[in-house]
Design an enzyme around this catalytic site. Structure first.
Site, PDB file in Angstrom:
ATOM      1  CB  THR A 193      -0.797   0.006   1.335  1.00  0.00           C
ATOM      2  OG1 THR A 193      -1.375  -1.263   1.518  1.00  0.00           O
ATOM      3  CG2 THR A 193      -1.804   1.110   1.397  1.00  0.00           C
ATOM      4  NE  ARG A 221      -7.387  -9.023   2.200  1.00  0.00           N
ATOM      5  CZ  ARG A 221      -6.480  -8.053   2.216  1.00  0.00           C
ATOM      6  NH1 ARG A 221      -6.401  -7.193   1.226  1.00  0.00           N
ATOM      7  NH2 ARG A 221      -5.648  -7.941   3.230  1.00  0.00           N
ATOM      8  N   GLY A 223      -9.122  -5.394   2.341  1.00  0.00           N
ATOM      9  CA  GLY A 223      -8.181  -5.210   3.443  1.00  0.00           C
ATOM     10  C   GLY A 223      -8.463  -3.933   4.208  1.00  0.00           C
ATOM     11  CG  ASP A 224      -5.046  -2.104   5.976  1.00  0.00           C
ATOM     12  OD1 ASP A 224      -4.850  -2.846   4.983  1.00  0.00           O
ATOM     13  OD2 ASP A 224      -4.190  -1.299   6.392  1.00  0.00           O
ATOM     14  CB  THR A 244       1.903  -0.176   4.814  1.00  0.00           C
ATOM     15  OG1 THR A 244       2.261  -0.983   3.697  1.00  0.00           O
ATOM     16  CG2 THR A 244       3.090  -0.084   5.760  1.00  0.00           C
ATOM     17  N   GLY A 245       0.818  -3.154   5.108  1.00  0.00           N
ATOM     18  CA  GLY A 245       1.060  -4.532   5.523  1.00  0.00           C
ATOM     19  C   GLY A 245      -0.223  -5.339   5.521  1.00  0.00           C
TER      20      GLY A 245
HETATM   21  N1  GLY Z   1      -2.611  -3.273   3.468  1.00  0.00           N
HETATM   22  C1  GLY Z   1      -3.158  -3.692   2.258  1.00  0.00           C
HETATM   23  C2  GLY Z   1      -4.067  -4.819   2.361  1.00  0.00           C
HETATM   24  O1  GLY Z   1      -3.974  -5.617   3.274  1.00  0.00           O
HETATM   25  O2  GLY Z   1      -4.904  -4.975   1.487  1.00  0.00           O
END
Ligand code: GLY
Length: 334
Positions: A193, A221, A223-224, A244-245
């Site tokens: 990210t 899916r 993510g954050d 990030t991550g």
């Molecule tokens: N941090 C990006 C994701 O997990 O999609």
């Protein structure tokens, strides 16, 4: 409100906030500063990973000429979204396990207004679509086909994804049947990210976050990164944070919101990132491959960054230049 009055208002608000953040001596100092009639902030823009350097350059053009942090964080991450060599952000991103490239993004301004898109396919600038959601709808988040239709209605261009070379990699991945879903590789080599935070000369904060997410993820899916409070959070009284991550781990602790709230409780941006990382570590029995990094910026331009594992870095652009800085971390990979 006139510009001058607005800035004066900002300084008084700042002093008020400072009283609750700092020890009395520091608060007194800031209160004294608040008697100055006009004080312009020193602008700063920070963003995750090495790709942040180029993105910061674009953002810097905006804030160094007195522009708004919101425009800076949008223009900045658009550079990364447009980079077709980037495999974790924008149209060059890796697809889901079914071969579709789905993009997530969000943006938040100094008035706590925010917009987001998730699972957006075939549109080249998800961050700008997120901004349109914020500015031109009563909603915060649009997903999937709805987000795509909205983007097309607003005049965004269609883009064919995945790119040829990305599709080839995906086909190889499918053949190899590697267990990548169980052991995600999110590190300093494939990057992740881009999250960007900026403080403008009027003392206003904004942030943006955009990604193609976890490579070869399950279709659907999210993510954050497009979730306000997880991948990004801005509170103009206190500060801003992005993550990030591995998004699942960030969502579990409402990561970016947690970092900002830790700053509100008096922690420095650095300490706030460290506590948030500790919380992630405490909540997971298995940390294998679980890389998460937080980046934070407070209202005064102080920066913090910390990650679970070695390898996270960020780019910081101030009047002194644009530099790549290694974040502190909890542990090594071995
Ligand atoms: N941090 C990006 C994701 O997990 O999609």
């Amino acid at each position: 409100m006139s510009d001058l009055k607005r800035r004066t208002f900002f300084k008084l608000g700042l002093a008020g906030a400072a009283l609750s953040i700092f020890k009395p001596s520091r608060a007194g100092e800031l209160l004294e500063e608040s008697t100055m009639r006009v004080q312009r902030s020193e602008p700063i823009v920070i963003s995750t990973w090495k790709h942040g350097l180029e993105a910061n350059d674009e953002a810097w053009k905006v804030i160094s000429s007195g522009g708004a942090a919101l425009d800076a964080v949008e223009n900045g991450v658009k550079v990364t979204e447009a980079d077709i060599t980037n495999r974790s952000v924008g149209i060059g991103g890796r697809p889901d396990s079914d071969g579709h490239v789905t993009l997530d993004a969000c943006i938040m301004d100094h008035n706590s207004k925010c917009g987001a898109v998730a699972c957006l396919e075939g549109i080249d600038h998800p961050i700008s679509v997120a901004r349109k959601v914020m500015e031109e709808t009563p909603h915060v988040m649009l997903v999937g086909d709805g987000a795509r239709e909205f983007a097309l209605e607003k005049g965004f261009n269609k883009t064919k994804t995945p790119l040829k070379e990305v599709k080839k990699d995906w086909k190889d991945w499918k053949k190899e049947e590697k267990d990548k879903l169980k052991n995600p590789i999110i590190n300093h080599e494939n990057h992740d990210t881009i999250g960007m935070l900026a403080l403008d000369t009027n003392g206003n904060l904004s942030g943006s976050c955009t990604t193609s997410g976890w490579g070869y993820k399950l279709p659907g899916r999210v993510g954050d990164s497009p979730i306000i409070g997880a991948g990004l959070f801005v509170d103009n009284e206190i500060g801003a944070a992005c993550a990030t991550g591995m998004g699942e781990a960030v969502i579990r602790i409402a990561g970016s919101h947690t970092v900002v709230e830790l700053m509100r409780q008096g922690n420095s941006p650095q300490k706030a990132c460290e506590i948030a990382v500790e919380r992630i570590i405490e909540k997971h029995d298995d940390l294998m491959g679980l890389q998460v990094g937080f980046l934070a910026l407070d209202k005064f331009g102080n920066v913090g960054a910390h990650s679970v594992y070695y390898g996270f870095n960020y780019a910081a652009h101030t009047e002194d230049g644009n530099n790549l800085i290694d974040a502190s971390f909890d542990r090594n990979w071995d």
